[in-house]
Motif scaffolding. Structure first.
Motif, PDB file in Angstrom:
ATOM      1  N   SER A 111      -0.098  -2.056  -8.842  1.00  0.00           N
ATOM      2  CA  SER A 111      -0.071  -1.692 -10.266  1.00  0.00           C
ATOM      3  C   SER A 111      -0.620  -0.286 -10.462  1.00  0.00           C
ATOM      4  N   VAL A 112      -0.255   0.296 -11.593  1.00  0.00           N
ATOM      5  CA  VAL A 112      -0.702   1.655 -11.913  1.00  0.00           C
ATOM      6  C   VAL A 112      -2.228   1.680 -12.037  1.00  0.00           C
ATOM      7  N   MET A 113      -2.780   0.642 -12.636  1.00  0.00           N
ATOM      8  CA  MET A 113      -4.234   0.624 -12.824  1.00  0.00           C
ATOM      9  C   MET A 113      -4.986   0.517 -11.495  1.00  0.00           C
ATOM     10  N   GLN A 114      -4.446  -0.239 -10.545  1.00  0.00           N
ATOM     11  CA  GLN A 114      -5.075  -0.274  -9.212  1.00  0.00           C
ATOM     12  C   GLN A 114      -5.063   1.137  -8.606  1.00  0.00           C
ATOM     13  N   ALA A 115      -3.940   1.834  -8.782  1.00  0.00           N
ATOM     14  CA  ALA A 115      -3.831   3.194  -8.221  1.00  0.00           C
ATOM     15  C   ALA A 115      -4.816   4.132  -8.895  1.00  0.00           C
ATOM     16  N   LEU A 116      -5.017   3.967 -10.202  1.00  0.00           N
ATOM     17  CA  LEU A 116      -5.957   4.821 -10.935  1.00  0.00           C
ATOM     18  C   LEU A 116      -7.387   4.565 -10.436  1.00  0.00           C
ATOM     19  N   LEU A 117      -7.730   3.296 -10.265  1.00  0.00           N
ATOM     20  CA  LEU A 117      -9.076   2.956  -9.780  1.00  0.00           C
ATOM     21  C   LEU A 117      -9.313   3.500  -8.367  1.00  0.00           C
ATOM     22  N   ALA A 118      -8.297   3.421  -7.519  1.00  0.00           N
ATOM     23  CA  ALA A 118      -8.433   3.936  -6.142  1.00  0.00           C
ATOM     24  C   ALA A 118      -8.674   5.445  -6.166  1.00  0.00           C
ATOM     25  N   ALA A 119      -7.967   6.148  -7.053  1.00  0.00           N
ATOM     26  CA  ALA A 119      -8.157   7.604  -7.163  1.00  0.00           C
ATOM     27  C   ALA A 119      -9.564   7.912  -7.673  1.00  0.00           C
ATOM     28  N   LYS A 120     -10.025   7.141  -8.655  1.00  0.00           N
ATOM     29  CA  LYS A 120     -11.385   7.332  -9.188  1.00  0.00           C
ATOM     30  C   LYS A 120     -12.435   7.138  -8.095  1.00  0.00           C
ATOM     31  N   ALA A 121     -12.171   6.194  -7.185  1.00  0.00           N
ATOM     32  CA  ALA A 121     -13.129   5.925  -6.096  1.00  0.00           C
ATOM     33  C   ALA A 121     -13.106   7.040  -5.047  1.00  0.00           C
ATOM     34  N   GLY A 122     -12.073   7.901  -5.110  1.00  0.00           N
ATOM     35  CA  GLY A 122     -12.017   9.046  -4.187  1.00  0.00           C
ATOM     36  C   GLY A 122     -11.062   8.875  -3.021  1.00  0.00           C
ATOM     37  N   ALA A 123     -10.123   7.913  -3.132  1.00  0.00           N
ATOM     38  CA  ALA A 123      -9.171   7.691  -2.033  1.00  0.00           C
ATOM     39  C   ALA A 123      -8.390   8.966  -1.709  1.00  0.00           C
ATOM     40  N   THR A 124      -8.168   9.198  -0.426  1.00  0.00           N
ATOM     41  CA  THR A 124      -7.352  10.345  -0.004  1.00  0.00           C
ATOM     42  C   THR A 124      -5.882  10.063  -0.312  1.00  0.00           C
ATOM     43  N   MET A 125      -5.478   8.813  -0.041  1.00  0.00           N
ATOM     44  CA  MET A 125      -4.085   8.396  -0.274  1.00  0.00           C
ATOM     45  C   MET A 125      -4.103   7.017  -0.911  1.00  0.00           C
ATOM     46  N   VAL A 126      -3.035   6.720  -1.638  1.00  0.00           N
ATOM     47  CA  VAL A 126      -2.899   5.381  -2.191  1.00  0.00           C
ATOM     48  C   VAL A 126      -1.497   4.878  -1.846  1.00  0.00           C
ATOM     49  N   SER A 127      -1.425   3.617  -1.426  1.00  0.00           N
ATOM     50  CA  SER A 127      -0.139   3.071  -0.971  1.00  0.00           C
ATOM     51  C   SER A 127       0.440   2.018  -1.913  1.00  0.00           C
ATOM     52  N   ILE A 136       9.735  -9.612  -5.847  1.00  0.00           N
ATOM     53  CA  ILE A 136       9.381 -10.595  -6.890  1.00  0.00           C
ATOM     54  C   ILE A 136       9.992 -10.219  -8.244  1.00  0.00           C
ATOM     55  N   GLY A 137      11.026  -9.364  -8.198  1.00  0.00           N
ATOM     56  CA  GLY A 137      11.778  -9.052  -9.416  1.00  0.00           C
ATOM     57  C   GLY A 137      11.117  -8.026 -10.313  1.00  0.00           C
ATOM     58  N   THR A 138      10.218  -7.196  -9.727  1.00  0.00           N
ATOM     59  CA  THR A 138       9.586  -6.109 -10.501  1.00  0.00           C
ATOM     60  C   THR A 138      10.078  -4.796  -9.905  1.00  0.00           C
ATOM     61  N   ASP A 139      10.216  -3.763 -10.750  1.00  0.00           N
ATOM     62  CA  ASP A 139      10.756  -2.500 -10.261  1.00  0.00           C
ATOM     63  C   ASP A 139       9.652  -1.686  -9.571  1.00  0.00           C
ATOM     64  N   GLY A 140       9.642  -1.728  -8.231  1.00  0.00           N
ATOM     65  CA  GLY A 140       8.610  -1.031  -7.455  1.00  0.00           C
ATOM     66  C   GLY A 140       8.598   0.469  -7.697  1.00  0.00           C
ATOM     67  N   MET A 141       9.780   1.077  -7.742  1.00  0.00           N
ATOM     68  CA  MET A 141       9.831   2.533  -7.902  1.00  0.00           C
ATOM     69  C   MET A 141       9.384   2.977  -9.290  1.00  0.00           C
ATOM     70  N   MET A 142       9.566   2.107 -10.277  1.00  0.00           N
ATOM     71  CA  MET A 142       9.092   2.417 -11.638  1.00  0.00           C
ATOM     72  C   MET A 142       7.567   2.572 -11.610  1.00  0.00           C
ATOM     73  N   MET A 143       6.918   1.666 -10.861  1.00  0.00           N
ATOM     74  CA  MET A 143       5.461   1.735 -10.742  1.00  0.00           C
ATOM     75  C   MET A 143       5.049   3.056 -10.081  1.00  0.00           C
ATOM     76  N   VAL A 144       5.797   3.453  -9.039  1.00  0.00           N
ATOM     77  CA  VAL A 144       5.471   4.711  -8.352  1.00  0.00           C
ATOM     78  C   VAL A 144       5.580   5.892  -9.315  1.00  0.00           C
ATOM     79  N   SER A 145       6.646   5.912 -10.123  1.00  0.00           N
ATOM     80  CA  SER A 145       6.815   7.061 -11.037  1.00  0.00           C
ATOM     81  C   SER A 145       5.668   7.106 -12.039  1.00  0.00           C
ATOM     82  N   GLU A 146       5.179   5.931 -12.454  1.00  0.00           N
ATOM     83  CA  GLU A 146       4.058   5.919 -13.408  1.00  0.00           C
ATOM     84  C   GLU A 146       2.746   6.364 -12.734  1.00  0.00           C
ATOM     85  N   VAL A 147       2.568   5.982 -11.468  1.00  0.00           N
ATOM     86  CA  VAL A 147       1.360   6.420 -10.741  1.00  0.00           C
ATOM     87  C   VAL A 147       1.370   7.948 -10.629  1.00  0.00           C
ATOM     88  N   ILE A 148       2.547   8.499 -10.271  1.00  0.00           N
ATOM     89  CA  ILE A 148       2.661   9.960 -10.130  1.00  0.00           C
ATOM     90  C   ILE A 148       2.322  10.635 -11.462  1.00  0.00           C
TER      91      ILE A 148
END
Ligand code: G3P
Length: 215
Positions: A111-127, A136-148
């Motif tokens: 999720s976008v929020m998990q990615a935001l929290l990882a960045a706040k913690a100082g992660a070098t990369m997020v996967s 599971i029927g969710t648009d994975g690439m849509m999530m990536v575009s929102e993280v970016i």
């Protein structure tokens, strides 16, 4: 755009490297188990095949243990990146490892929020795992575009490493979105090289050449 190979198979990594497709490597416990080799032996060998980052994942689920494990992994080679699963303990570990100058890759991000929290913690990369979200029927690439978008809004230095890539279309979308990195299975890399019109064109050029030679 950086290409990492998602593999713990040194032969595959060597082949991809020969083709100029390896800016780094990601592994996970499943891939290490599949290699049938010891974790330490295989990571050390992979680290010699590339100067790029090589993700090696911790097994512990408690912050202190993750930090201990991460520090040990980082000693295996200078290009080891410690892969930490997304969870609260994981974030504590990322903050501590980052403070010690050890690079981290936060994995299993859905999720976008998990990615935001990882960045706040100082992660070098997020996967972000796109294929498993698609499953599971969710648009994975849509999530990536929102993280970016979120990382750009706030100038986070954390790199977006698109993972769980299953098809060339995942790659194409990731490249168009400006994702920093994609980690790709070797088979998917190979799929991308071919096009029916390329094969037809090669065949036609050769046949015309041979006809001219026999005149
Ligand atoms: O390395 C993590 C990720 O790329 C796994 O992919 O295909 O098992 O969802 P997959």
């Amino acid at each position: 755009m950086k290409f990492f190979i998602d593999s713990a198979d040194v032969n595959e990594i060597k082949q991809a490297n020969e083709r100029g497709w390896v800016d780094g490597v990601t592994t996970n416990p499943t891939l290490i188990a599949k290699s049938g080799r010891s974790f330490e032996e295989v990571i050390k060998e992979i680290c010699k095949l590339t100067t790029g980052p090589v993700s090696a994942e911790v097994i512990s689920l408690k912050a202190d243990e993750m930090v201990k494990e991460g520090k040990a992994l980082a000693k295996w080679a200078s290009n080891v990146v410690v892969k930490i699963p997304m969870c609260e303990d994981g974030m504590i570990a990322v903050k501590k490892l980052t403070a010690e100058g050890i690079k981290t890759n936060v994995t299993l991000v859905f999720s976008v929020m998990q990615a935001l929290l990882a960045a706040k913690a100082g992660a070098t990369m997020v996967s972000p795992f796109v294929g498993r979200l698609d499953d599971i029927g969710t648009d994975g690439m849509m999530m990536v575009s929102e993280v970016i978008q979120v990382y750009r809004n706030y100038d986070f230095a954390t790199e977006v490493l698109v993972a769980s890539v299953r098809s060339p279309m995942h790659l194409q979308s990731a490249a168009l979105m400006g994702a920093d990195i994609a980690t790709i299975p070797f088979k998917v890399m190979q799929t991308m090289t071919g096009h029916p019109l390329t094969s037809k064109g090669i065949e036609m050029f050769l046949s015309d050449w041979n006809k001219a030679q026999s005149k």
